[in-house]
Enzyme design. Structure first.
Site, PDB file in Angstrom:
ATOM      1  N   GLY A 192       0.772  -1.242   0.000  1.00 48.22           N
ATOM      2  CA  GLY A 192       0.000   0.000   0.000  1.00 48.22           C
ATOM      3  C   GLY A 192       0.798   1.284   0.000  1.00 48.22           C
ATOM      4  NE  ARG A 206       0.020   2.293  -5.928  1.00 46.26           N
ATOM      5  CZ  ARG A 206      -1.037   2.253  -6.756  1.00 46.26           C
ATOM      6  NH1 ARG A 206      -0.965   2.827  -7.922  1.00 46.26           N
ATOM      7  NH2 ARG A 206      -2.158   1.679  -6.379  1.00 46.26           N
ATOM      8  NE  ARG A 261      -2.680   2.753 -11.442  1.00 46.40           N
ATOM      9  CZ  ARG A 261      -2.582   3.933 -10.912  1.00 46.40           C
ATOM     10  NH1 ARG A 261      -2.010   4.916 -11.584  1.00 46.40           N
ATOM     11  NH2 ARG A 261      -3.038   4.159  -9.708  1.00 46.40           N
ATOM     12  CB  CYS A 289     -14.688   2.804 -30.254  1.00 45.99           C
ATOM     13  SG  CYS A 289     -13.813   2.600 -31.787  1.00 45.99           S
ATOM     14  CD  GLU A 290     -15.432   2.092 -23.981  1.00 46.56           C
ATOM     15  OE1 GLU A 290     -16.071   2.847 -23.226  1.00 46.56           O
ATOM     16  OE2 GLU A 290     -15.633   0.881 -24.081  1.00 46.56           O
ATOM     17  CE1 TYR A 330      -1.690  -3.644  -8.520  1.00 46.48           C
ATOM     18  CE2 TYR A 330      -0.556  -1.648  -7.864  1.00 46.48           C
ATOM     19  CZ  TYR A 330      -1.025  -2.895  -7.569  1.00 46.48           C
ATOM     20  OH  TYR A 330      -0.835  -3.427  -6.321  1.00 46.48           O
TER      21      TYR A 330
HETATM   22  N1  LLP Z   1      -1.409  -7.011  -0.586  1.00 45.18           N
HETATM   23  C1  LLP Z   1      -2.722  -7.113  -0.862  1.00 45.18           C
HETATM   24  C2  LLP Z   1      -3.537  -8.034  -0.074  1.00 45.18           C
HETATM   25  C3  LLP Z   1      -3.283  -6.347  -1.900  1.00 45.18           C
HETATM   26  O1  LLP Z   1      -4.592  -6.447  -2.150  1.00 45.18           O
HETATM   27  C4  LLP Z   1      -2.461  -5.463  -2.639  1.00 45.18           C
HETATM   28  C5  LLP Z   1      -3.012  -4.650  -3.724  1.00 45.18           C
HETATM   29  C6  LLP Z   1      -1.092  -5.391  -2.310  1.00 45.18           C
HETATM   30  C7  LLP Z   1      -0.597  -6.178  -1.279  1.00 45.18           C
HETATM   31  C8  LLP Z   1      -0.136  -4.490  -3.046  1.00 45.18           C
HETATM   32  O2  LLP Z   1      -0.482  -3.172  -2.864  1.00 45.18           O
HETATM   33  P1  LLP Z   1       0.524  -1.992  -3.333  1.00 45.18           P
HETATM   34  O3  LLP Z   1       1.767  -2.079  -2.481  1.00 45.18           O
HETATM   35  O4  LLP Z   1       0.844  -2.205  -4.751  1.00 45.18           O
HETATM   36  O5  LLP Z   1      -0.245  -0.756  -3.087  1.00 45.18           O
HETATM   37  N2  LLP Z   1      -4.976  -1.483  -9.631  1.00 45.18           N
HETATM   38  C9  LLP Z   1      -4.866  -0.462  -8.613  1.00 45.18           C
HETATM   39  C10 LLP Z   1      -4.235  -0.978  -7.348  1.00 45.18           C
HETATM   40  C11 LLP Z   1      -4.966  -2.177  -6.762  1.00 45.18           C
HETATM   41  C12 LLP Z   1      -4.285  -2.736  -5.553  1.00 45.18           C
HETATM   42  C13 LLP Z   1      -4.852  -4.058  -5.188  1.00 45.18           C
HETATM   43  N3  LLP Z   1      -4.236  -4.692  -4.077  1.00 45.18           N
HETATM   44  C14 LLP Z   1      -4.119   0.724  -9.204  1.00 45.18           C
HETATM   45  O6  LLP Z   1      -3.736   0.682 -10.368  1.00 45.18           O
HETATM   46  O7  LLP Z   1      -3.942   1.718  -8.524  1.00 45.18           O
END
Ligand code: LLP
Length: 420
Positions: free
Chosen positions: A239, A276, A312, A345-346, A374
């Site tokens: 996160g 991320r 995104r 086409c959106e 992502y």
């Molecule tokens: N652990 C769990 C249980 C998760 O659900 C996620 C992300 C992570 C770790 C990794 O999170 P990060 O460190 O990458 O923030 N597609 C969206 C982000 C969706 C995140 C889903 N879960 C975007 O492009 O912003």
């Protein structure tokens, strides 16, 4: 922060001219910097070195085998959420004891695959799921470790689609239910409920919500200890936010400074699941201007990448910086506001809106920054567009790490019945 820099008005990835990569592999294209991936992994590792956590890179952020292998070689574990991600994780040779398996909807088949592979543990999210893991483990004659995912009911102040820790979200179980399940763990003869998992969302720029969530986890851990239920693992998820625009996210070191004192008290093995933070700024998506179009209200730069290649902006209204690959010095530095839009086409097919950029021309190359997480993993074949290629740069060398799909790939799995 990353290794995409200008030298003489020309954008480089590490020591490679982006233009040279485009010449060889065309556009659109994802380009990743090996150095940046390693640096970000090391930042977390260094920040938490006093407790030597298991850092499981979140495969959903970037599941390219070369990227995974690179991080695994640095010592990372992997956080997976599907049979497909588990398959890819095993392909890059990560020790199964460094794989954690999360997700609200694991299927029976996926659970069996993970048990057979002897992954470290499941992050489980419901009583029903525990029941299924118990049955599958029983059938396979195994006893497996499970961490319960607690929903701490905190607001991480991020986009609503990537918030996971409010009680209105589908994720995890409230603290009281978690406690009841831990206390009744003996009903599961094939499970060891040895961990607690809290992941509160993504792109969180401030440590405060993490601190609040961890404090709630600590209350539960303490209550369990009083009842002689001792855990082994505390998984605080991922996160950590990054810079896309004008965010001022906490650094890994600041984050560690805030949460380490709390974590050390527990004596539990810490698991982190960053996605991320490691991959986001390590990649760009390269695209080319196809047409310029002026309407009474707008200047559109129509580029060869669309929302199917990077969703995104369309999906989260996410901001990605747009940089010209060759800085325009010859036009008296005139700037114009552009909407950078794709060929899909959106109306929702855009990469950037109202961006002040130096005057563009057809064929100009643009770098969409912060696309390493992502980006490719959320891409699709919408409008029957082959998915783009991926390239990894290592100092002054670059290699293709995923071929561009072909039209033949688009129909490879389709079948026209004899009688229609
Ligand atoms: N652990 C769990 C249980 C998760 O659900 C996620 C992300 C992570 C770790 C990794 O999170 P990060 O460190 O990458 O923030 N597609 C969206 C982000 C969706 C995140 C889903 N879960 C975007 O492009 O912003």
């Amino acid at each position: 922060m990353h290794h995409f820099k200008y030298q003489n008005n020309e954008l480089y990835c590490e020591a490679v001219k982006i233009r040279d990569i485009a010449k060889k592999f065309g556009t659109p294209l994802y380009i990743y910097s090996r150095r940046t991936l390693i640096d970000h992994y090391q930042k977390i590792k260094t920040a938490f070195r006093s407790i030597n956590p298991l850092i499981c890179f979140s495969v959903k952020a970037n599941s390219n085998l070369a990227v995974l292998k690179l991080l695994v070689k640095q010592g990372a574990g992997l956080d997976v959420v599907s049979g497909g991600e588990l398959y890819k994780a095993l392909k890059v040779g990560v020790s199964p004891k460094k794989i954690v398996y999360a997700g609200v909807g694991k299927s029976e088949v996926e659970i069996a695959q993970a048990i057979r592979a002897e992954t470290l543990f499941f992050n489980a999210e419901s009583f029903a799921e525990l029941g299924l893991i118990e049955r599958v483990a029983g059938r396979l004659g195994k006893r497996v470790d499970v961490a319960l995912r607690m929903n701490p009911d905190v607001d991480p102040h991020t986009h609503k689609f990537i918030t996971t820790a409010k009680m209105t979200n589908k994720f995890g179980l409230d603290a009281k239910t978690c406690e009841e399940i831990f206390l009744r763990a003996c009903i599961f003869s094939h499970l060891r409920l040895t961990g607690l998992h809290v992941h509160i969302g993504s792109q969180i720029t401030d440590a405060q919500p993490f601190v609040r969530a961890i404090k709630k986890a600590l209350v539960l851990i303490r209550r369990l200890k009083e009842r002689k239920v001792l855990l082994k693992y505390l998984n605080i998820g991922g996160g950590l936010g990054i810079v896309y625009h004008d965010e001022k996210p906490q650094s890994a070191a600041e984050f560690a400074r805030r949460v380490l004192p709390l974590l050390k008290k527990t004596g539990l093995k810490l698991i982190l699941e960053p996605g991320r933070f490691i991959a986001g700024n390590s990649g760009i998506m390269l695209t080319k201007v196809v047409y310029l179009k002026k309407t009474p209200n707008k200047n559109f730069a129509i580029v060869d990448a669309g929302m199917n290649d990077l969703v995104r902006p369309s999906f989260y209204d996410a901001y990605h910086e747009i940089l010209p690959v060759v800085r325009n010095t010859g036009y008296g530095r005139r700037n114009t506001e552009y909407d950078i839009v794709g060929p899909i086409c959106e109306s929702g097919d855009f990469l950037a809106k109202d961006r002040n950029l130096s005057v563009l021309q057809a064929e100009d190359l643009l770098a969409v920054m912060g696309a390493g997480a992502y980006g490719f993993t959320m891409s699709s074949n919408y409008n029957s567009r082959p998915r783009v290629a991926e390239v990894l740069v290592n100092k002054n060398k670059f290699s293709l790490v995923r071929k561009r799909e072909t039209y033949a790939d688009l129909i490879r799995l389709e079948i026209i019945p004899r009688k229609l």
